[in-house]
Write a protein that holds these residues in place. Structure first.
Motif, PDB file in Angstrom:
ATOM      1  N   PRO A   1       0.815  -1.231   0.000  1.00 35.96           N
ATOM      2  CA  PRO A   1       0.000   0.000   0.000  1.00 35.96           C
ATOM      3  C   PRO A   1       0.843   1.275   0.000  1.00 35.96           C
ATOM      4  CG  PRO A   1      -0.855  -1.561   1.603  1.00 35.96           C
ATOM      5  CD  PRO A   1       0.439  -2.125   1.093  1.00 35.96           C
ATOM      6  N   GLU A   2       2.076   1.188   0.505  1.00 37.72           N
ATOM      7  CA  GLU A   2       2.956   2.363   0.515  1.00 37.72           C
ATOM      8  C   GLU A   2       3.645   2.567  -0.827  1.00 37.72           C
ATOM      9  OE1 GLU A   2       3.536  -0.249   2.819  1.00 37.72           O
ATOM     10  OE2 GLU A   2       2.095   0.633   4.211  1.00 37.72           O
ATOM     11  N   GLY A   3       3.510   1.606  -1.752  1.00 41.33           N
ATOM     12  CA  GLY A   3       4.108   1.724  -3.075  1.00 41.33           C
ATOM     13  C   GLY A   3       5.452   1.052  -3.219  1.00 41.33           C
ATOM     14  N   ARG A   4       5.838   0.222  -2.259  1.00 43.81           N
ATOM     15  CA  ARG A   4       7.122  -0.502  -2.360  1.00 43.81           C
ATOM     16  C   ARG A   4       6.918  -1.784  -3.161  1.00 43.81           C
ATOM     17  NH1 ARG A   4       7.435   1.114   3.253  1.00 43.81           N
ATOM     18  NH2 ARG A   4       6.647  -0.933   3.776  1.00 43.81           N
TER      19      ARG A   4
ATOM     20  N   THR B   1      14.123  -2.270  -5.109  1.00 43.25           N
ATOM     21  CA  THR B   1      13.909  -0.935  -5.663  1.00 43.25           C
ATOM     22  C   THR B   1      13.435  -1.095  -7.111  1.00 43.25           C
ATOM     23  OG1 THR B   1      16.157  -0.748  -6.498  1.00 43.25           O
ATOM     24  CG2 THR B   1      15.766   0.004  -4.225  1.00 43.25           C
ATOM     25  N   PRO B   2      12.914  -0.034  -7.716  1.00 43.47           N
ATOM     26  CA  PRO B   2      12.501  -0.158  -9.130  1.00 43.47           C
ATOM     27  C   PRO B   2      13.645  -0.558 -10.051  1.00 43.47           C
ATOM     28  CG  PRO B   2      11.502   1.787  -8.153  1.00 43.47           C
ATOM     29  CD  PRO B   2      12.448   1.234  -7.130  1.00 43.47           C
ATOM     30  N   ALA B   3      14.861  -0.081  -9.798  1.00 48.15           N
ATOM     31  CA  ALA B   3      16.008  -0.459 -10.639  1.00 48.15           C
ATOM     32  C   ALA B   3      16.339  -1.942 -10.461  1.00 48.15           C
ATOM     33  CB  ALA B   3      17.220   0.400 -10.298  1.00 48.15           C
ATOM     34  N   GLU B   4      16.308  -2.426  -9.198  1.00 47.01           N
ATOM     35  CA  GLU B   4      16.562  -3.853  -8.962  1.00 47.01           C
ATOM     36  C   GLU B   4      15.463  -4.708  -9.574  1.00 47.01           C
ATOM     37  OE1 GLU B   4      16.698  -3.898  -4.729  1.00 47.01           O
ATOM     38  OE2 GLU B   4      18.868  -3.604  -4.643  1.00 47.01           O
ATOM     39  N   LEU B   5      14.239  -4.225  -9.541  1.00 49.51           N
ATOM     40  CA  LEU B   5      13.123  -4.953 -10.156  1.00 49.51           C
ATOM     41  C   LEU B   5      13.390  -5.154 -11.639  1.00 49.51           C
ATOM     42  CD1 LEU B   5      10.172  -6.059 -10.067  1.00 49.51           C
ATOM     43  CD2 LEU B   5       9.428  -3.725 -10.505  1.00 49.51           C
TER      44      LEU B   5
END
Length: 134
Positions: A65-68, A77-81
């Motif tokens: 819900p916090e956007g993680r 993180t978005p880069a690691e994703l």
């Protein structure tokens, strides 16, 4: 006896034709605005009646819900994703990615993951519609 004069001017204006025109313009406006709404292009997997013997890697991307972001329960993180999805696609070209967002998650975060999967040209994309933790 007095004769009434019927040539008196009307005291009111008939607004019915003006309302008809307003309703027609409203309908045209609604149709034109809904026709120009842009959407996402998604290639969802096709259901099959025959079970497949092939086993392909599946990554579950959860959004809190916090956007993680989390991949299979591990926070990233978005880069690691992006790096992990690229590495998984290199190992298995028929990689499947399931996106699982909490109902309180901002919709923009879900779209961010869908856009990333489309940008990486991963064909197997699914959306999980259950609450996180159930």
């Amino acid at each position: 006896m007095q004769i009434q004069n019927d040539t008196q001017p009307y005291d009111s204006i008939n607004v019915t034709p003006m309302l008809d025109l307003a309703y027609v313009l409203l309908v045209v406006f609604i149709i034109m605005t809904t026709a120009s709404v842009q959407g996402l292009t998604m290639n969802l997997p096709k259901p099959s009646n025959t079970p497949s013997e092939e086993k392909h890697e599946t990554k579950i991307v959860q959004i809190s819900p916090e956007g993680r972001f989390m991949i299979n329960g591990v926070g990233v993180t978005p880069a690691e994703l992006e790096r992990q999805l690229l590495a998984a696609k290199a190992r298995d070209p028929k990689l499947a990615v399931m996106v699982k967002g909490d109902p309180a998650t901002q919709y923009a975060k879900v779209i961010e993951v869908v856009d990333l999967v489309n940008r990486l040209q991963i064909d197997g994309l699914g959306l999980i519609t259950a609450r996180i933790g159930t």
